[in-house]
Scaffold this active site. Structure first.
Site, PDB file in Angstrom:
ATOM      1  CD  GLN A 234      -2.853   0.926  -0.010  1.00 22.82           C
ATOM      2  OE1 GLN A 234      -3.300  -0.171  -0.333  1.00 22.82           O
ATOM      3  NE2 GLN A 234      -3.085   2.015  -0.724  1.00 22.82           N
ATOM      4  CG  HIS A 237      -0.753   2.264  -4.358  1.00 24.22           C
ATOM      5  ND1 HIS A 237      -0.779   2.048  -5.709  1.00 24.22           N
ATOM      6  CD2 HIS A 237      -1.276   1.149  -3.794  1.00 24.22           C
ATOM      7  CE1 HIS A 237      -1.313   0.849  -5.952  1.00 24.22           C
ATOM      8  NE2 HIS A 237      -1.609   0.287  -4.806  1.00 24.22           N
ATOM      9  CD  GLU A 303      -8.698   1.825  -2.086  1.00 27.08           C
ATOM     10  OE1 GLU A 303      -7.789   2.394  -1.440  1.00 27.08           O
ATOM     11  OE2 GLU A 303      -8.719   1.760  -3.329  1.00 27.08           O
ATOM     12  CG  HIS A 304      -7.249  -2.169  -0.474  1.00 25.70           C
ATOM     13  ND1 HIS A 304      -6.699  -0.930  -0.765  1.00 25.70           N
ATOM     14  CD2 HIS A 304      -7.616  -2.713  -1.651  1.00 25.70           C
ATOM     15  CE1 HIS A 304      -6.735  -0.749  -2.085  1.00 25.70           C
ATOM     16  NE2 HIS A 304      -7.284  -1.805  -2.650  1.00 25.70           N
ATOM     17  CG  ASP A 337      -4.149  -4.242  -5.624  1.00 30.23           C
ATOM     18  OD1 ASP A 337      -5.271  -3.877  -5.218  1.00 30.23           O
ATOM     19  OD2 ASP A 337      -3.094  -4.007  -4.995  1.00 30.23           O
ATOM     20  CG  HIS A 396     -51.711  11.547  -8.958  1.00 31.71           C
ATOM     21  ND1 HIS A 396     -51.480  12.797  -9.458  1.00 31.71           N
ATOM     22  CD2 HIS A 396     -50.507  10.917  -8.960  1.00 31.71           C
ATOM     23  CE1 HIS A 396     -50.189  12.927  -9.737  1.00 31.71           C
ATOM     24  NE2 HIS A 396     -49.573  11.792  -9.450  1.00 31.71           N
TER      25      HIS A 396
END
Lengths: 410, 410
Positions: A234, A237, A303-304, A337, A396
């Protein structure tokens, strides 16, 4: 750590002022909208002479992603809610989709796969990729290969807010799309936000984007080398990556073993500077048991989420908020991934609380229908007429009444 | 009409400048965010002494909506994409949801039903309603009754952008929510847009909102009185309502019959001024056959699509873009607005091209997981490592390599 300290430690890095970025992005979008290709300075890449590359790694990943997203297809739903009142739900592909694949220095065929394969499986009629070209004006052959495989119409060789604008409004050579997907820098993100708010564009986006992040929960059974390797995956990145470790009842020696592995493995990496940046604001939180860990994790909504735990599979029941979960020692994040089959386009910045990652449904919309028999209208008609009366919507009410009268030959 | 004329005729009324409205909405949101309840001038309504109302019409509608949304529940998905590579997908309710129910002069218990019932079925833990009170400070008993039935935590007695801000950021007495749903005026819409773009709010919204609209496709078998009653149902929503009729191969006499019914029925309505306003910019398009009609309809992507046709059910296959479809002569739009079971919160302004109406999935998110055996990692590992190499993410590659080495006892 107390609750307040945990909350403080897990605060995500503040995003740059949306207004400042919008100030830059707004004129770019207007320019492309008004001047088309001339402003975009782009051309579309035709596939005829594109590439003779073949990549077994891409083929394997393509097939796994295809299988998993294919399995997400649904049968139409039909429910008779009352005798003669039939409600249905069915799905249709979004017709034209725009897939943004970041480029420049990075080469991201995996993003093209993760967006292109579900679009293909959903049956989207027009798939348009956009990706900034390399300095020689060409595009990474792996991305062209993926575009081929998913049946894309073209690749727009442009990046940034101008690419987003071209996809949202269309130009002479770029097809206007109905929805735009994919990660990107702050200008891409601001561009997506801008066009999704412009009713004249008539375009949707996948989800808000922020820096990538991982939360690893490890207990005493976890292999320190594996834990460290996931944290480093991670961290590489970017310096704004979030790296969080929750240690369940680990003693000093066990924590030190992870720390030692982290430094040893980091030193061997080519991107050691980026890794050091991300590691420097990573966080380790010590807790007593899995329940305490899951309260923190669900509140953070990573996220992960990597579970390096005894009986990791069982812990999934306690996961309430996360993008994607990686279970057990043989499941590093990198398999998801690239190649396992799950999607890697996931909600960041806590948005896993309300957003799903990209999935087949991201390329479809659901349409409902009602079909009543005469008896069905008799059965449900009085409820409809009473509610229409409460809401003072007389037309209606009469749309039902006029039909009931007609049935009775009045 | 030629294609260009049809496109021009079906142009939706232009929305007021988003920037002008944002200029008004922005300070309101900041005020509530900083000053909480004091700025909101609101209080939350507790249920204890709320109401002793019972409404069979609400009970019937509640049950039909519940059944149809209950049927939308999915089993978790599990796919072995390669031997030993298991990918799963499961759903979790969004924890805290905010449901905006317009009020003031209008009374809309149906909106409370259409948002509250799916939230309840999804299992959302906290359901917070917000609705502007009547002039005496109280709230319509029908809305309180629905709030009761769906197990809402409270009703925030406030409307407009300030109510949206209270739901997005929370105040002393209002629970901060993860997602905000529901229609509203331009200030509500602008407020929802604003908070959904603010990463500090961490809140999602259901969909963009515009004026309501109907497209009716009628052939020679359609009853002119029924067609007219459906056009009028839409028209009474407001002067900005869009009312479109596509007539398939009707002669002058048949068209005149619809026109005559339209005027006759309109004269009998209490909201005749509103109806006249909407009817005045309604559109009738004459086409030769159903295929021509569906090209126009799919391009327009109506919120409500009414099929008053021979074999109407078969035509549904040709529907690509629409919010909800009403099939055949016994299915006026009002049954779906209130009681049939389908949802009435639908995409407008052409957004049916990329958005679904509110459904069970609007209150859930999907989470994926991967779980690999040692053999699974052996099977997929080389593809992962090759792609990581292409993308120059060395730590990703090593997270696999270190595990494969460990299996081999290295």
């Amino acid at each position: 750590m107390g609750t307040a300290q945990v909350t403080e430690a897990l605060k995500r890095p503040s995003q740059k002022s949306a207004e400042a970025i919008m100030g830059i992005v707004h004129p770019i979008i207007n320019d492309v909208r008004q001047n088309g290709d001339k402003a975009l300075l782009s051309y579309t890449h035709k596939f005829e002479k594109a590439t003779s590359l073949t990549s077994p790694a891409i083929d394997v990943s393509f097939e796994n992603i295809r299988k998993f997203h294919e399995a997400q297809k649904e049968e139409p739903l039909k429910v008779e809610t009352m005798p003669g009142v039939i409600c249905s739900r069915f799905s249709r592909p979004i017709e034209r989709v725009g897939l943004y694949v970041p480029g420049g220095t990075a080469v991201l065929p995996s993003t093209a796969l993760m967006l292109g394969v579900p679009a293909m499986v959903a049956g989207c009629q027009k798939i348009v990729l956009a990706s900034p070209p390399r300095s020689d004006g060409s595009i990474t052959p792996e991305i062209v290969y993926v575009a081929h495989k998913v049946g894309a119409e073209s690749i727009v060789l442009a990046g940034g807010a101008q690419a987003v604008a071209a996809l949202a409004y269309g130009t002479e050579s770029v097809t206007k799309v109905d929805k735009i997907y994919g990660p990107g820098n702050q200008f891409v993100t601001a561009g997506k936000m801008y066009v999704s708010n412009d009713t004249n564009a008539g375009v949707g986006i996948d989800m808000p984007a922020g820096p990538s992040e991982v939360l690893v929960i490890a207990d005493s059974e976890a292999n320190p080398a594996f834990v460290a390797s996931d944290l480093l995956s991670q961290a590489e990145h970017g310096v704004d990556s979030q790296v969080v470790l929750i240690a369940i009842d680990l003693d000093e020696q066990q924590l030190q073993a992870i720390e030692d592995e982290l430094h040893k493995q980091a030193m061997a990496l080519p991107r050691v500077d980026i890794v050091r940046g991300a590691i420097s604001h990573s966080v380790t939180i010590q807790v007593k048991d899995i329940d305490e860990a899951m309260v923190i994790s669900n509140d953070y909504a990573p996220e992960h989420l990597i579970l390096q735990l005894k009986d990791a599979e069982k812990v999934v029941d306690k996961v309430m908020n996360a993008g994607s979960v990686f279970i057990g020692q043989w499941t590093p994040e990198s398999v998801g991934d690239y190649s396992a089959g799950v999607n890697h386009s996931l909600p960041t910045y806590g948005y896993a609380k309300q957003y799903s990652g990209v999935n087949l449904g991201s390329f479809l919309k659901h349409i409902t229908s009602s079909n009543l028999t005469a008896d069905g209208l008799r059965n449900v008609g009085s409820a409809v007429m009473q509610l229409a009366k409460v809401e003072e919507l007389e037309a209606h009410r009469r749309a039902v009444e006029i039909r009931l009268s007609s049935m009775d030959g009045k």
